[in-house]
Design an enzyme around this catalytic site. Sequence first.
Site, PDB file in Angstrom:
ATOM      1  CE1 TYR A 218      -4.090  -1.911   0.184  1.00 19.46           C
ATOM      2  CE2 TYR A 218      -2.715  -3.374   1.505  1.00 19.46           C
ATOM      3  CZ  TYR A 218      -3.866  -3.141   0.767  1.00 19.46           C
ATOM      4  OH  TYR A 218      -4.792  -4.146   0.607  1.00 19.46           O
ATOM      5  CE1 TYR A 244       3.640  -4.941   6.745  1.00 19.94           C
ATOM      6  CE2 TYR A 244       3.868  -7.320   6.962  1.00 19.94           C
ATOM      7  CZ  TYR A 244       3.126  -6.175   7.137  1.00 19.94           C
ATOM      8  OH  TYR A 244       1.878  -6.246   7.696  1.00 19.94           O
ATOM      9  CD  GLU A 317       3.234  -6.340  16.316  1.00 17.11           C
ATOM     10  OE1 GLU A 317       2.864  -7.446  15.880  1.00 17.11           O
ATOM     11  OE2 GLU A 317       2.441  -5.422  16.588  1.00 17.11           O
ATOM     12  CD  GLU A 404       1.250  -2.388  14.030  1.00 17.67           C
ATOM     13  OE1 GLU A 404       2.334  -2.383  13.398  1.00 17.67           O
ATOM     14  OE2 GLU A 404       0.591  -3.420  14.252  1.00 17.67           O
TER      15      GLU A 404
HETATM   16  C1  IDC Z   1      -1.590  -7.030   9.258  1.00 16.02           C
HETATM   17  C2  IDC Z   1      -2.366  -6.409   8.135  1.00 16.02           C
HETATM   18  C3  IDC Z   1      -2.910  -7.470   7.237  1.00 16.02           C
HETATM   19  C4  IDC Z   1      -1.763  -8.345   6.762  1.00 16.02           C
HETATM   20  C5  IDC Z   1      -1.015  -8.910   7.965  1.00 16.02           C
HETATM   21  C6  IDC Z   1       0.176  -9.739   7.603  1.00 16.02           C
HETATM   22  O1  IDC Z   1      -3.400  -5.610   8.676  1.00 16.02           O
HETATM   23  O2  IDC Z   1      -3.566  -6.892   6.139  1.00 16.02           O
HETATM   24  O3  IDC Z   1      -2.276  -9.416   6.004  1.00 16.02           O
HETATM   25  O4  IDC Z   1      -0.560  -7.834   8.756  1.00 16.02           O
HETATM   26  O5  IDC Z   1       1.127  -9.006   6.932  1.00 16.02           O
HETATM   27  C7  IDC Z   1       0.370  -6.260  13.808  1.00 16.02           C
HETATM   28  C8  IDC Z   1       1.401  -6.095  12.778  1.00 16.02           C
HETATM   29  C9  IDC Z   1       0.777  -5.638  11.480  1.00 16.02           C
HETATM   30  C10 IDC Z   1      -0.522  -6.354  11.244  1.00 16.02           C
HETATM   31  C11 IDC Z   1      -1.493  -5.878  12.314  1.00 16.02           C
HETATM   32  C12 IDC Z   1      -2.892  -6.456  12.162  1.00 16.02           C
HETATM   33  O6  IDC Z   1       2.436  -5.233  13.163  1.00 16.02           O
HETATM   34  O7  IDC Z   1       1.693  -5.910  10.447  1.00 16.02           O
HETATM   35  O8  IDC Z   1      -0.997  -5.999   9.971  1.00 16.02           O
HETATM   36  N1  IDC Z   1      -0.947  -6.217  13.612  1.00 16.02           N
HETATM   37  O9  IDC Z   1      -2.861  -7.840  12.252  1.00 16.02           O
HETATM   38  N2  IDC Z   1       0.571  -6.484  15.091  1.00 16.02           N
HETATM   39  C13 IDC Z   1      -0.601  -6.643  15.700  1.00 16.02           C
HETATM   40  C14 IDC Z   1      -1.590  -6.480  14.765  1.00 16.02           C
END
Ligand code: IDC
Length: 475
Positions: A218, A244, A317, A404
Amino acid sequence: MKKKFLVLVTLLLFVLTGCSKKEKEHDYSQDIDPYSTIFFQDMKYESEDYVVDEKDNLSYEKKTSDDSKIKYDDNKEYYKKRSDGTYTKVSNEEDFEIYEIYTITTTSSGVITYETVNSSSSSSGNSSSISQNSNSSSSSSGSSSSSTPSSSSQSGNSNPSAGSSSGSSSSPGSTTPAKKSNLVSYNGWLKLSGTNIVNNKGEKFQLRGMSSHGLQWYGNLVTEQNIKVLRDEWGSNVFRLAMYTSEGGYLDNRSIYNVLEKDIDMLIKNDMYVIVDWHILNDNNPSSHTNEAIEFFNKVSSKYGNTPNIIYEICNEPHWVSWDNDIKPYADKVIATIRKNSPNSLIIVGTNTWSQDVLDPINNRINDKNVLYALHFYSGTHTSWLRDRADQALAAGIPIFVSEWGTSSADGNGGVFLDEAQKWVDWMKKNNISWASWSLSDKNESSALLKPGSSIINDNNLTTSGNFVKKAIKG
Ligand code: IDC
């Protein structure tokens, strides 16, 4: 507020001039670039004939005859017009005693440079300059001789704040003036004081803004137009670039670095703080890629180490690892690399269990005065128990950055859970905790800011979560 102020100024003009002579307007079209336009627009509440003083509530003072002094009351920001037509920001303590002159200059390529001229109401001072871009030049310093305007004042209680963020967000770009006291050009290098982030004046400071979704998916939404809406209409001062490492990110495809760098430059140009996030996720253990992280952070910090905009987040994370044996040793090495190039910037370190284990560092802190520890929450999953833990960490002196959070469940979907999210937002405000919200995307998941298929931030395109986050950023 603005209206009230304008009415008061107009009334005063009538009283002092005794006629209906029209106030001369500043010609904004002559300003240097779009950013400067915003900058100078903030002063439109300052009439050509009067200056504003905040000493006794609010009062208005006639300018000196040589037109040399301009004051504008917004969090005690003062401006002095220089003979070349540029404006000098003047900080003063009492009775217009000038102790610092601070100029903002924008080059034709849009690079903003800052110049601080220290002075104590005498004409010369040491000059030091920070530039946001190593190849930008700093402007020449201006004279700082000050003449105190005569004081014929009228009190009032209106505050012509530059930061109110009205205005339609449906127009392309932004038409609302930026609240510059919220941005890098005013706050400079951030640092820690106890568990608080403070600005370069030692004032408590909270960063609030959005995180991108994965730049590999995105990144196209991280546009200057969207950033200006966030900055000017929502009052945001930070943006997080989630780079990422796996899932098609940096470790799989180094070309994502070019996207990151372009975004950093755009955010710097727009006076925003930027979180550069080494977004480990599936690759749970940061120490599996210490060498790559060192190489990456060395590259970023050698390029941007001299700008106050950048905040380094060295591992998003971690999970299923140990703070003592994995995260901390990794952090020590990466931080040592960053510190060679950037001795002062803030650094955020992710904590274990998807950045929830903020008690771990209490007995094994990183030996660096500007390190914060990440706490992440998703309000459908993380509730008061995690706030209680965070309170304990704060009480033990652990500085926290919520780099986040989302209104959904932890998988980024489900809900939204706005009551709980509000409790978190209030908690962050109360504790002066800075944050970035997940995420600027139009993915069909409830944590997304935008509705599927949309790419421009405006009220029509916001999801339920987006509406909530907008209010939270506006504060
Ligand atoms: C999520 C995105 C989702 C994607 C997934 C894997 O919202 O679209 O498919 O990652 O890449 C986190 C992470 C963050 C996550 C988010 C929600 O840092 O990358 O994004 N999340 O799951 N930690 C807790 C929640």
